[in-house]
Enzyme design. Sequence first.
Site, PDB file in Angstrom:
ATOM      1  N   LYS A  51      24.935   1.033  56.683  1.00  0.00           N
ATOM      2  CA  LYS A  51      25.925   1.988  57.039  1.00  0.00           C
ATOM      3  C   LYS A  51      27.571   0.996  56.802  1.00  0.00           C
ATOM      4  CE  LYS A  51      25.108   5.174  56.304  1.00  0.00           C
ATOM      5  NZ  LYS A  51      24.119   5.297  54.788  1.00  0.00           N
ATOM      6  N   THR A  81      25.815  -0.304  49.470  1.00  0.00           N
ATOM      7  CA  THR A  81      25.366   0.320  48.413  1.00  0.00           C
ATOM      8  C   THR A  81      26.785   0.907  47.383  1.00  0.00           C
ATOM      9  OG1 THR A  81      24.951   2.543  49.022  1.00  0.00           O
ATOM     10  CG2 THR A  81      25.481   3.313  47.381  1.00  0.00           C
ATOM     11  N   TRP A  82      28.353   0.451  48.125  1.00  0.00           N
ATOM     12  CA  TRP A  82      29.318   0.019  47.236  1.00  0.00           C
ATOM     13  C   TRP A  82      28.845  -1.211  46.849  1.00  0.00           C
ATOM     14  CZ3 TRP A  82      35.194  -0.487  49.719  1.00  0.00           C
ATOM     15  CH2 TRP A  82      35.573  -1.050  48.751  1.00  0.00           C
ATOM     16  N   HIS A 140      18.256  -5.188  54.828  1.00  0.00           N
ATOM     17  CA  HIS A 140      19.127  -5.163  55.653  1.00  0.00           C
ATOM     18  C   HIS A 140      18.302  -5.522  56.595  1.00  0.00           C
ATOM     19  CE1 HIS A 140      21.704  -1.413  54.932  1.00  0.00           C
ATOM     20  NE2 HIS A 140      20.573  -0.973  54.608  1.00  0.00           N
ATOM     21  N   ARG A 156      31.260  -4.869  58.588  1.00  0.00           N
ATOM     22  CA  ARG A 156      32.201  -3.895  59.093  1.00  0.00           C
ATOM     23  C   ARG A 156      32.600  -3.381  60.143  1.00  0.00           C
ATOM     24  NH1 ARG A 156      31.757   3.175  56.664  1.00  0.00           N
ATOM     25  NH2 ARG A 156      33.689   3.601  57.096  1.00  0.00           N
ATOM     26  N   ARG A 168      30.557   9.009  51.866  1.00  0.00           N
ATOM     27  CA  ARG A 168      31.023  10.105  53.384  1.00  0.00           C
ATOM     28  C   ARG A 168      32.690  10.251  52.753  1.00  0.00           C
ATOM     29  NH1 ARG A 168      32.445  11.069  58.216  1.00  0.00           N
ATOM     30  NH2 ARG A 168      32.397   8.891  58.705  1.00  0.00           N
TER      31      ARG A 168
HETATM   32  P1  PAP Z   1      23.223   2.849  53.803  1.00  0.00           P
HETATM   33  O1  PAP Z   1      22.859   0.943  54.325  1.00  0.00           O
HETATM   34  O2  PAP Z   1      22.558   3.876  53.788  1.00  0.00           O
HETATM   35  O3  PAP Z   1      23.375   1.799  51.915  1.00  0.00           O
HETATM   36  P2  PAP Z   1      25.710   2.095  53.620  1.00  0.00           P
HETATM   37  O4  PAP Z   1      26.223   2.131  51.969  1.00  0.00           O
HETATM   38  O5  PAP Z   1      25.940   0.600  53.574  1.00  0.00           O
HETATM   39  O6  PAP Z   1      24.893   2.831  53.240  1.00  0.00           O
HETATM   40  O7  PAP Z   1      27.236   2.663  53.654  1.00  0.00           O
HETATM   41  C1  PAP Z   1      28.006   3.461  53.785  1.00  0.00           C
HETATM   42  C2  PAP Z   1      29.388   3.681  53.772  1.00  0.00           C
HETATM   43  O8  PAP Z   1      29.542   3.466  52.963  1.00  0.00           O
HETATM   44  C3  PAP Z   1      30.005   5.168  53.959  1.00  0.00           C
HETATM   45  O9  PAP Z   1      30.503   5.164  55.140  1.00  0.00           O
HETATM   46  P3  PAP Z   1      31.468   6.358  56.008  1.00  0.00           P
HETATM   47  O10 PAP Z   1      30.292   7.064  56.377  1.00  0.00           O
HETATM   48  O11 PAP Z   1      32.485   5.803  57.026  1.00  0.00           O
HETATM   49  O12 PAP Z   1      32.202   7.084  54.733  1.00  0.00           O
HETATM   50  C4  PAP Z   1      30.306   5.989  52.633  1.00  0.00           C
HETATM   51  O13 PAP Z   1      31.073   6.433  52.250  1.00  0.00           O
HETATM   52  C5  PAP Z   1      31.103   4.350  52.275  1.00  0.00           C
HETATM   53  N1  PAP Z   1      30.786   4.156  50.243  1.00  0.00           N
HETATM   54  C6  PAP Z   1      29.769   4.393  49.493  1.00  0.00           C
HETATM   55  N2  PAP Z   1      29.886   3.755  48.536  1.00  0.00           N
HETATM   56  C7  PAP Z   1      31.377   3.465  49.258  1.00  0.00           C
HETATM   57  C8  PAP Z   1      32.402   2.907  48.085  1.00  0.00           C
HETATM   58  N3  PAP Z   1      32.006   2.930  46.470  1.00  0.00           N
HETATM   59  N4  PAP Z   1      33.741   2.915  48.041  1.00  0.00           N
HETATM   60  C9  PAP Z   1      34.054   2.296  49.530  1.00  0.00           C
HETATM   61  N5  PAP Z   1      33.289   3.158  50.641  1.00  0.00           N
HETATM   62  C10 PAP Z   1      31.333   3.159  49.847  1.00  0.00           C
END
Ligand code: PAP
Length: 354
Positions: A93, A97-98, A157, A189, A319
């Site tokens: 989190k 993914t980004w 991770h 983060r 999200r």
């Molecule tokens: P994971 O560890 O399950 O892969 P991860 O991708 O690290 O999850 O974290 C998800 C967070 O990244 C979400 O944050 P939020 O719950 O505070 O909204 C998600 O919205 C955010 N996220 C995913 N993709 C993007 C993106 N392309 N740009 C910015 N934030 C993103």
Amino acid sequence: MASDKPSAPVGPVPFKDVGSEMDTALPEQPPEKLSHLADMVSSLPSKMEVNLGVRVYCYQGFWLPDNWVVAAIAMQRGFKARPDDVIVASLPKCGTTWLNALAFATMARHTYPPAAASHPLRRLNPHQCLPFLEGLFATGQEAMLDTLPSPRLMNTHMPLTMLPNTVLTTAAATEGGGCSGCRVIYICREPKDIVVSFWHYFQQSVPSVTLAETFEAFCDGAKIFGPFWDHILNYWRASTACPDNVLFLRYEELLRDPTSNVRKLAQFVGLPFSDAEEEVGVVDTIVKLCSLDNLRSLETNRTGYVDKRMNLRRETLFRKGIAGDWINHITPEMARRLDDIVAQKLGTMGLIFK
Ligand code: PAP
């Protein structure tokens, strides 16, 4: 004279296209060849991971589900890093993914131009483009890694100390040795936002767990891959000791200035953008391709599961995607408590979250 030899494939290639349906799901059973480790794992200190609804075990100072302890041991013994490997590492989190998407789009841009309608990220979830190291080792599928063309781009991770020696040479440098090993890109983060994102995500699996319970376990350190402070600190130290081997990125900085961070990433992996690429706006195209709005609009990300058994839907990887959402969920008192832990564990080492 022109050679008839076909040119060797160049990595990274989308893992889903060459591997199996690999995802970040928790494996149910360790592979047969590792079943002898089960007794050792069950003797470790353990706690319930409230959000996941599974038991986590304290192995070498970090809390992992049993099959991922087994994966960590298998990785430490069996993963052979190549010098041109790139590993994306993070706590869950934190923007994994980004960063997976940005790193893949940047490193693979000569094979898969980011503006192309057929770009892999338009048909695959970013997690499907990179092999998830512990997922492969936990299920005995690690031989697939040997089949990938270089440079390989992989995801984990795992804490830095769980990675094998061939990667760990970078961390050893914190003790005063030289820097060698492959390259690791870490994303961290603001911890209050990690808790909130984590809680929302795992509401899908165990909806009865409250944010207060999630927060307690996070502060206690006993969340999956935690304690969060040691996870972050190990990568942070390695990045300051070996900046050529470990790049330490922050989610909030990526949000503030994605293009500069993509340039930094490209430089770090040895593929800086050329003047010609800058002129035609390749960096912006990559940033747009990987933007939250674009990724969440794609069919591949609106459907399907990260882990069907745990009811973790892909769409919930996307999200809000903002900094500071904690303010809507965490009381000032909770915020002060976590800020104090962060200041004590990380601030004293020079790692500040504003
Ligand atoms: P994971 O560890 O399950 O892969 P991860 O991708 O690290 O999850 O974290 C998800 C967070 O990244 C979400 O944050 P939020 O719950 O505070 O909204 C998600 O919205 C955010 N996220 C995913 N993709 C993007 C993106 N392309 N740009 C910015 N934030 C993103």
